[in-house]
Design a protein around this motif. Sequence first.
Motif, PDB file in Angstrom:
ATOM      1  N   ASP A   1      31.916  63.049  51.080  1.00 14.85           N
ATOM      2  CA  ASP A   1      30.276  62.848  51.127  1.00 14.85           C
ATOM      3  C   ASP A   1      30.204  63.744  50.229  1.00 14.85           C
ATOM      4  OD1 ASP A   1      30.732  65.585  52.215  1.00 14.85           O
ATOM      5  OD2 ASP A   1      30.492  64.591  54.588  1.00 14.85           O
ATOM      6  N   GLN A   2      28.551  64.896  50.356  1.00 17.41           N
ATOM      7  CA  GLN A   2      28.330  65.035  48.938  1.00 17.41           C
ATOM      8  C   GLN A   2      29.181  66.811  49.048  1.00 17.41           C
ATOM      9  OE1 GLN A   2      25.475  65.055  45.836  1.00 17.41           O
ATOM     10  NE2 GLN A   2      27.692  63.161  46.401  1.00 17.41           N
TER      11      GLN A   2
ATOM     12  N   ARG B   1      22.710  63.037  42.774  1.00 22.84           N
ATOM     13  CA  ARG B   1      23.811  63.135  43.403  1.00 22.84           C
ATOM     14  C   ARG B   1      25.660  64.149  42.680  1.00 22.84           C
ATOM     15  NH1 ARG B   1      24.434  60.669  47.943  1.00 22.84           N
ATOM     16  NH2 ARG B   1      26.247  59.808  47.546  1.00 22.84           N
ATOM     17  N   LYS B   2      26.061  64.970  43.180  1.00 28.29           N
ATOM     18  CA  LYS B   2      27.116  65.544  42.956  1.00 28.29           C
ATOM     19  C   LYS B   2      28.351  64.119  42.793  1.00 28.29           C
ATOM     20  CE  LYS B   2      27.131  70.018  46.039  1.00 28.29           C
ATOM     21  NZ  LYS B   2      28.209  70.688  46.917  1.00 28.29           N
TER      22      LYS B   2
ATOM     23  N   ILE C   1      32.884  66.539  47.442  1.00 24.08           N
ATOM     24  CA  ILE C   1      32.850  66.444  45.929  1.00 24.08           C
ATOM     25  C   ILE C   1      33.497  67.120  45.226  1.00 24.08           C
ATOM     26  CG2 ILE C   1      31.980  65.871  43.873  1.00 24.08           C
ATOM     27  CD1 ILE C   1      31.893  63.298  46.350  1.00 24.08           C
TER      28      ILE C   1
ATOM     29  N   GLU D   1      25.919  67.177  38.389  1.00 23.84           N
ATOM     30  CA  GLU D   1      24.681  66.509  39.512  1.00 23.84           C
ATOM     31  C   GLU D   1      24.608  65.158  38.310  1.00 23.84           C
ATOM     32  OE1 GLU D   1      20.200  67.399  41.061  1.00 23.84           O
ATOM     33  OE2 GLU D   1      21.666  68.538  41.275  1.00 23.84           O
TER      34      GLU D   1
ATOM     35  N   SER E   1      32.386  59.972  43.513  1.00 20.34           N
ATOM     36  CA  SER E   1      31.509  60.353  44.302  1.00 20.34           C
ATOM     37  C   SER E   1      31.812  59.610  45.501  1.00 20.34           C
ATOM     38  CB  SER E   1      30.227  60.009  43.572  1.00 20.34           C
ATOM     39  OG  SER E   1      28.811  61.289  44.575  1.00 20.34           O
TER      40      SER E   1
END
Length: 181
Positions: free
Chosen positions: A87-88, A122-123, A91, A118, A145
């Motif tokens: 998940d974010q 999103r990362k 990362i 980013e 990601s």
Amino acid sequence: MKKVLLAAPILCLMLLLMAARPFAEVELIKKRVLSERVEILIPKGFEIMSEQQMDFNYAKAQSRPSVIYTNNKEASISFAYTDNTADQDMIEMYEATFYKTYTKQFKEAKWFNHGVKEVNGRKVGYLELMKPDVNREVYTLVFFSDVEGKLLMCTFTCADRQKPEWENVAKQIMASFKANG
């Protein structure tokens, strides 16, 4: 005689200008990959590698990518949709782990950059390096990601001598990454 004397400097100037011009622009086209989970730019002319070629190329590998786009082995971008939970918030942890693993595995590698940035909200973690391969060096940009709760690994590679032509293209591909959902 004057025309011949004038032609030589003009010819030299034309050759210099041609040698100094940047590589031709690579046209990128939008593709949806991994059952529409990801939208990304891929160089025009890149085709999906056949199952037989993937079997041959990854015969000794522990795992192989889900799909590979290539232009006859000069350059390629592969996508490996893993079973690893992601998940974010994970990362940065994945980036640190991959960097540590790669520095141990490829001690002779020349590092250009690594980190998390980013991309389209999103990362995305990334590793950029020149690493040894069979009888040559390979420019590699790995970026990753989370997509639908799993880790997606994308790897752009080309021969070291092709880095000037493909480095910016690889970064444009990474900058276009967009997870659908």
